[in-house]
Scaffold this motif. Structure first.
Motif, short mmCIF file in Angstrom:
data_model
loop_
_atom_site.label_atom_id
_atom_site.label_comp_id
_atom_site.label_asym_id
_atom_site.label_seq_id
_atom_site.Cartn_x
_atom_site.Cartn_y
_atom_site.Cartn_z
N LEU A 39 0.95 -1.39 0.13
CA LEU A 39 -0.22 0.00 -0.18
C LEU A 39 1.29 1.34 -0.29
N TYR A 57 -8.45 2.75 0.37
CA TYR A 57 -7.78 2.72 1.96
C TYR A 57 -7.86 3.15 3.11
N SER A 58 -7.71 2.96 4.57
CA SER A 58 -8.22 4.22 5.07
C SER A 58 -7.10 4.06 6.47
N CYS A 59 -7.01 3.05 7.12
CA CYS A 59 -6.38 3.08 8.53
C CYS A 59 -4.83 2.66 8.64
N ARG A 60 -4.58 2.00 7.41
CA ARG A 60 -3.25 1.65 6.88
C ARG A 60 -2.47 0.77 8.63
N SER A 61 -3.25 -0.03 9.23
CA SER A 61 -2.93 -1.29 10.20
C SER A 61 -3.94 -1.71 10.29
N ALA A 62 -4.45 -2.32 9.24
CA ALA A 62 -4.51 -3.71 8.96
C ALA A 62 -5.91 -4.29 9.95
N ILE A 63 -6.84 -3.07 10.32
CA ILE A 63 -7.64 -3.18 11.23
C ILE A 63 -9.11 -2.57 10.42
N CYS A 64 -9.22 -1.11 9.31
CA CYS A 64 -10.44 -0.86 8.25
C CYS A 64 -10.88 -2.54 7.48
N GLY A 65 -10.40 -2.69 7.15
CA GLY A 65 -10.04 -3.88 5.85
C GLY A 65 -10.43 -2.71 4.54
N SER A 66 -9.91 -2.08 4.43
CA SER A 66 -10.65 -1.88 3.02
C SER A 66 -9.20 -1.19 2.09
N CYS A 67 -8.28 -1.99 2.37
CA CYS A 67 -7.26 -1.91 1.36
C CYS A 67 -7.11 -3.86 0.81
N LEU A 77 -4.80 -7.92 2.25
CA LEU A 77 -4.43 -6.59 2.56
C LEU A 77 -3.30 -5.55 2.15
N CYS A 79 -1.79 -2.95 2.88
CA CYS A 79 -1.12 -2.26 4.38
C CYS A 79 -0.14 -3.28 5.23
S1 FES Z 1 -6.16 0.94 4.94
FE1 FES Z 1 -7.43 -0.22 6.53
S2 FES Z 1 -6.93 -2.75 6.32
FE2 FES Z 1 -5.26 -1.73 5.13
#
Ligand code: FES
Length: 326
Positions: A39, A57-67, A77, A79
């Motif tokens: 990412l 993408y959103s959280c960049r921490s493997a939390i939001c699931g959007s990437c 993921l 990120c």
């Molecule tokens: S950006 Fe949120 S899980 Fe990857």
């Protein structure tokens, strides 16, 4: 001292359905440390080389699931996928949108089919007011009851499982691994009063279309193990309703076939699955098989040591694991 970098080649799927005649792959080459997440690399491409690259993408921490996207043909993921191992294995990184959902642009897909299935299973508590509160506690569930959820609360709805699932690709009636894992979570929730309805409905709503390939479990970044929860749902559905569907009849007939002779009897399996009326509809297919591979329609020869299979079944019935079986 500056950090060591590697030359990383990215082949990125590009497609704008409104403007492009078809998809293409654009190549970008960057010097990056090997621990760089895919990412981060794509965001650098967008910042320095091509501002039109579209991704979510959103959280960049493997939390939001959007990437979630396809990275070297695996649903991941972005990120939390470092470039180093990908380059070491494949020499380059091919980035593509997730499968089984239409592309809106580049790496962004329309997740409506995924969420439609999620909504279909009513993913909320239908509260049973009769569920007793454990004495002396404000928590309406005991630890043992919470344990029954297994890993399902870890799900972040990234749709990596949905993208990896060949059953979704083969048949849009299949609800997908995440929806079924969520369904399991509510079916075993003692506070929920929709359990029986959910179980009955899902029997005719695609539960038995699962191909048992376990690719969803392999793809899940949170180790939710959807294929195992689908297996649990099948067992719960049979326990609640009996083998009322071709899928459940097939599963039980398969099990008993192997138990009896250590191998499948295809003719018997077809009869037990479809029943006599159903078998009649399969006559044209039977004739085609008979012409090409008549041996498939013969009763199988007894095999040596088939009695050992019965011992395995007995051990499993006793609640032992396969490893304990003789
Ligand atoms: S950006 Fe949120 S899980 Fe990857």
């Amino acid at each position: 001292m500056s950090e060591a970098t590697v030359k990383a080649t990215f082949d990125v799927y590009r497609f704008d359905p409104v403007r492009d005649a078809g998809p293409r792959y654009d190549r970008y080459v960057l010097d990056l440390p090997p621990h760089t997440p895919v990412l981060t690399a794509l965001l650098q491409v967008r910042a320095d080389l091509d501002p039109s690259l579209t991704l979510r993408y959103s959280c960049r921490s493997a939390i939001c699931g959007s990437c979630a996207m396809q990275i070297n043909s695996k649903s991941r993921l972005a990120c939390e996928a470092p470039i180093g191992p990908e380059l070491a294995r494949d020499g380059r990184i091919v980035v593509e949108p997730m499968r089984n959902q239409p592309v809106l642009r580049d790496l962004v897909v329309d997740q409506e089919p995924f969420w439609r299935e999620y909504r279909r299973i009513e993913p909320h508590l239908i509260l049973d007011p009769r569920h007793p509160m454990p004495e002396g506690t404000a928590n309406p569930m005991t630890p043992a009851e919470v344990d029954r959820f297994k890993e399902t609360p870890r799900c972040i709805a990234c749709a990596a499982c949905y993208s990896a699932c060949p059953a979704v690709e083969a048949d849009p009636a299949f609800p997908g691994p995440m929806a079924l894992a969520k369904l399991y979570r509510f079916v075993v929730d003692p506070r929920d009063q929709g359990q029986q309805d959910r179980l009955v409905k899902i029997q005719t709503d695609g539960l038995w279309l699962c191909l048992r390939c376990h690719l969803c479990t392999e793809a899940c970044p949170k180790d939710v193990r959807p294929s195992e929860r689908i297996r649990d749902l099948k067992e719960l559905a049979i326990a609640a309703q009996g083998a009322t569907e071709p899928g459940s009849r097939h599963a039980l007939a398969f099990k008993e076939n192997i138990r009896e002779r250590g191998q499948l009897n295809e003719m018997k399996l077809a009869r037990q699955t479809a029943g006599l009326p159903g078998l009649v509809t399969q006559v044209p297919q039977g004739i085609r098989i008979w012409r090409k591979k008549p041996e498939l329609l013969h009763a199988p020869h007894p095999i040596e040591g088939a009695d050992q299979v019965e011992k395995i079944y007995e051990a499993l019935d006793d609640g032992k694991t396969k490893e304990d079986a003789p």
